[in-house]
Write an enzyme that holds these catalytic residues in place. Structure first.
Site, PDB file in Angstrom:
ATOM      1  N   GLY A  28       0.789  -1.291   0.086  1.00 42.62           N
ATOM      2  CA  GLY A  28       0.133  -0.136   0.019  1.00 42.62           C
ATOM      3  C   GLY A  28       0.788   1.242   0.032  1.00 42.62           C
ATOM      4  N   HIS A 124       2.130   0.687 -13.270  1.00 42.51           N
ATOM      5  CA  HIS A 124       2.945  -0.594 -13.510  1.00 42.51           C
ATOM      6  C   HIS A 124       4.414  -0.428 -13.436  1.00 42.51           C
ATOM      7  CE1 HIS A 124       3.806  -4.831 -15.045  1.00 42.51           C
ATOM      8  NE2 HIS A 124       4.511  -4.216 -15.639  1.00 42.51           N
TER       9      HIS A 124
HETATM   10  C1  GRF Z   1       4.151  -1.465  -7.290  1.00 42.90           C
HETATM   11  O1  GRF Z   1       5.496  -1.553  -7.631  1.00 42.90           O
HETATM   12  C2  GRF Z   1       3.215  -1.416  -8.335  1.00 42.90           C
HETATM   13  O2  GRF Z   1       3.826  -0.790  -9.314  1.00 42.90           O
HETATM   14  C3  GRF Z   1       3.231  -2.868  -8.431  1.00 42.90           C
HETATM   15  O3  GRF Z   1       3.003  -3.328  -7.227  1.00 42.90           O
HETATM   16  C4  GRF Z   1       3.890  -2.697  -6.269  1.00 42.90           C
HETATM   17  C5  GRF Z   1       3.005  -2.249  -5.200  1.00 42.90           C
HETATM   18  O4  GRF Z   1       3.666  -1.592  -4.072  1.00 42.90           O
HETATM   19  N1  GRF Z   1       1.899  -3.153  -9.401  1.00 42.90           N
HETATM   20  P1  GRF Z   1       2.705  -1.023  -3.150  1.00 42.90           P
HETATM   21  O5  GRF Z   1       1.536  -1.927  -2.572  1.00 42.90           O
HETATM   22  O6  GRF Z   1       1.768   0.214  -3.720  1.00 42.90           O
HETATM   23  O7  GRF Z   1       3.609  -0.481  -1.977  1.00 42.90           O
END
Ligand code: GRF
Length: 230
Positions: A28, A124
């Site tokens: 998150g 992404h």
């Molecule tokens: C991020 O790198 C996002 O781009 C990918 O998963 C990760 C999630 O990180 N899809 P967080 O949960 O926002 O800390």
């Protein structure tokens, strides 16, 4: 010189912020970056709901600590159909105008995407269209690219395939592993997501074909920076 196209987002203001629901599956940190920027008044956005698809998501505690309205819609307990129905109810009841996927690890079904057409965004951690799907950092390193980064894009019915709103590069160093690259990209992600939401809350973005562009600002009485047209 005005650009026709389908409007994305809307012109929001501190008194009338863009209402955003954030879907999460994991830690998150992107959700937190968005919520903090909104709370600081950096962007005219209000996070009206956070939905986690699993009760173990670290994002739940983070969101609660930020005073956000959090729902857990447990995919495993509900099963696919009931899950997506409940998710829809939660998001619609929140009054969200935009759905932001932030480390959300599921693919939304086509009916869901159509229901919120052009109103779902995702982040992404690669420069799409390179390295969509799972393990983008490993894919990037194995391919040998010298620059990776992140992409904030509209969600369509494919995987990481929708129109691009913001991209930010990150150099890949010789010693990088998927983990070190992920950490560098994550920092950039937090800024890129806030920037994309700022653009969506400006009322200036339009979709023309696959391109997300800023429409000319004559109507707003100012000049769009970077809006050179050819
Ligand atoms: C991020 O790198 C996002 O781009 C990918 O998963 C990760 C999630 O990180 N899809 P967080 O949960 O926002 O800390």
């Amino acid at each position: 010189m005005s650009r026709d196209g389908l409007p994305l987002g809307r012109a929001a203001s501190p008194d009338d912020p863009l209402r955003v629901a954030v879907l999460v599956s994991g830690r998150g940190s992107n959700m937190e970056a968005i919520a903090r920027a909104a709370a600081r008044g950096e962007i005219p956005v209000k996070v009206v709901k956070v939905v986690a698809d699993r009760p173990e998501a670290g994002a739940i505690a983070r969101a609660r600590a930020l005073g956000l309205d959090v729902s857990i819609v447990d995919y495993r307990a509900l099963g696919r159909e009931a899950y997506h129905r409940r998710l829809l109810e939660e998001v619609e009841a929140s009054g969200a105008e935009l759905v932001a996927l932030a480390g959300y690890m599921r693919i939304l079904p086509p009916e869901w995407v159509r229901r919120f057409e052009r109103r779902i965004v995702n982040i992404h951690p690669s420069l799409l269209p390179s390295f969509p799907g799972l393990e983008p950092h490993r894919q990037a390193i194995e391919h040998g690219v010298k620059v990776s980064g992140c992409t904030v894009h509209l969600v369509d019915e494919g995987v990481d395939s929708g129109p691009i709103i913001v991209q930010r590069p990150v150099p890949v160093d010789d010693g990088d592993t998927p983990e070190t690259l992920a950490a560098k990209v994550l920092e950039v992600e937090h800024r890129a997501y806030v920037e994309a939401l700022s653009l969506l809350a400006s009322g200036q973005l339009v979709l023309t074909g696959r391109r997300v562009v800023r429409r000319a600002l004559e109507a707003h009485g100012s000049t769009a920076e970077g809006s050179s047209s050819s």
